[in-house]
Scaffold this motif. Structure first.
Motif, PDB file in Angstrom:
ATOM      1  N   PRO A   1       0.931   3.449  -1.658  1.00 26.07           N
ATOM      2  CA  PRO A   1      -0.410   3.681  -1.072  1.00 26.07           C
ATOM      3  C   PRO A   1      -1.258   4.824  -1.816  1.00 26.07           C
ATOM      4  O   PRO A   1      -0.758   5.431  -2.601  1.00 26.07           O
TER       5      PRO A   1
ATOM      6  N   LEU B   1       3.239   4.237   5.621  1.00 27.87           N
ATOM      7  CA  LEU B   1       2.145   3.565   5.049  1.00 27.87           C
ATOM      8  C   LEU B   1       2.621   2.481   4.481  1.00 27.87           C
ATOM      9  O   LEU B   1       3.508   2.911   3.501  1.00 27.87           O
TER      10      LEU B   1
ATOM     11  N   THR C   1       6.299   6.242   2.902  1.00 29.37           N
ATOM     12  CA  THR C   1       5.423   5.586   2.160  1.00 29.37           C
ATOM     13  C   THR C   1       6.212   4.409   1.542  1.00 29.37           C
ATOM     14  O   THR C   1       7.340   4.574   1.133  1.00 29.37           O
TER      15      THR C   1
END
Length: 246
Positions: free
Chosen positions: A185, A199, A166
């Motif tokens: 995220p 992400l 992420t």
């Protein structure tokens, strides 16, 4: 002397403490806690009844960011709290100022930064990194070697596969503009993130979404849809049989 326990530390009943372990001032260990060998329990740390702290683990340490870091240490950072019946694996590092609920597993060689909140019955796999100010909902599973960046939110019953990454900074450390938009995220309830997926900053993965292995999610998703590819796009609805029931 194989143990060094500060006189202000409070030790519950039937606590087992291994060799060469340090317990600093104000620490609180509940009943039936097991502490392994070569463990450091920093000041004011609270460990709930029945929890296990494995060998060579460091819990409750103060953050020490680099001089160039954007993270500022809160001078009155609260103590680390570990709930009841948790297992904290070997060679893990847990920072001061975080809260870990009941029956949580933090596997070997993982680390959890300051100001994180982890709810009950969460599984944190081997080698997982949780940066500062991350929230993880109950019954979520984060598998080995996943990286959860600062300011992320992962809700209840989420599955995050090994090697997921992420991100939270579209400027990758350059320009003052980035400070206004740093955001991790948000992964909504019951979503599943496949191995090696990425992400991007601020994306919202909707409830019951399935993100395929290796996908790069660069925009918000729709609920209960399968996303594949680079960049990720909707492929089909999640089959009805795979949806979790209330």
């Amino acid at each position: 002397m194989s143990q060094l326990i500060h006189p202000t530390a409070r030790i519950g009943r039937d606590v087992r403490i291994g060799h060469f372990t340090l317990i600093e001032e104000g620490a609180v260990l509940g009943d039936n806690v097991t502490v392994g060998n070569h463990v450091t329990i920093h000041s004011d740390t609270v460990i709930g009844n029945g929890s296990v702290i494995d060998d060579h683990t460091v819990v409750g340490r103060w953050p020490r960011p680099a001089k160039t870091s954007t993270v500022k240490v809160d001078a009155d950072l609260s103590e680390l709290v570990i709930g009841e019946e948790c297992t904290i694996g070997a060679n893990t590092v847990l920072y001061r100022g975080s809260y870990i609920g009941r029956e949580v597993l933090v596997a070997d060689q993982s680390f959890i930064r300051e100001k994180c909140t982890i709810d009950n019955r969460v599984v944190i796999g081997r080698g997982v990194a949780l940066e500062n100010q991350v929230k993880v909902g109950s019954r979520t599973k984060i598998q080995s070697n996943a990286y959860i960046t600062a300011y992320s939110r992962v809700e209840e019953d989420v599955f995050i596969a090994p090697g997921v990454v992420t991100t939270n900074d579209n400027f990758m450390g350059r320009t003052e503009e980035r400070f206004k938009s740093v955001q991790g995220p948000i992964v909504k309830r019951r979503a599943r993130i496949g191995g090696g997926a990425i992400l991007l900053p601020g994306v919202v993965v909707a409830q019951e979404c399935f993100i395929a292995a290796g996908a790069v999610v660069n925009r918000d998703t729709e609920p209960a849809m399968v996303y594949v590819g680079v960049p990720a796009h909707a492929l089909r609805p999640v089959p009805e049989r795979e949806l979790m029931r209330e």
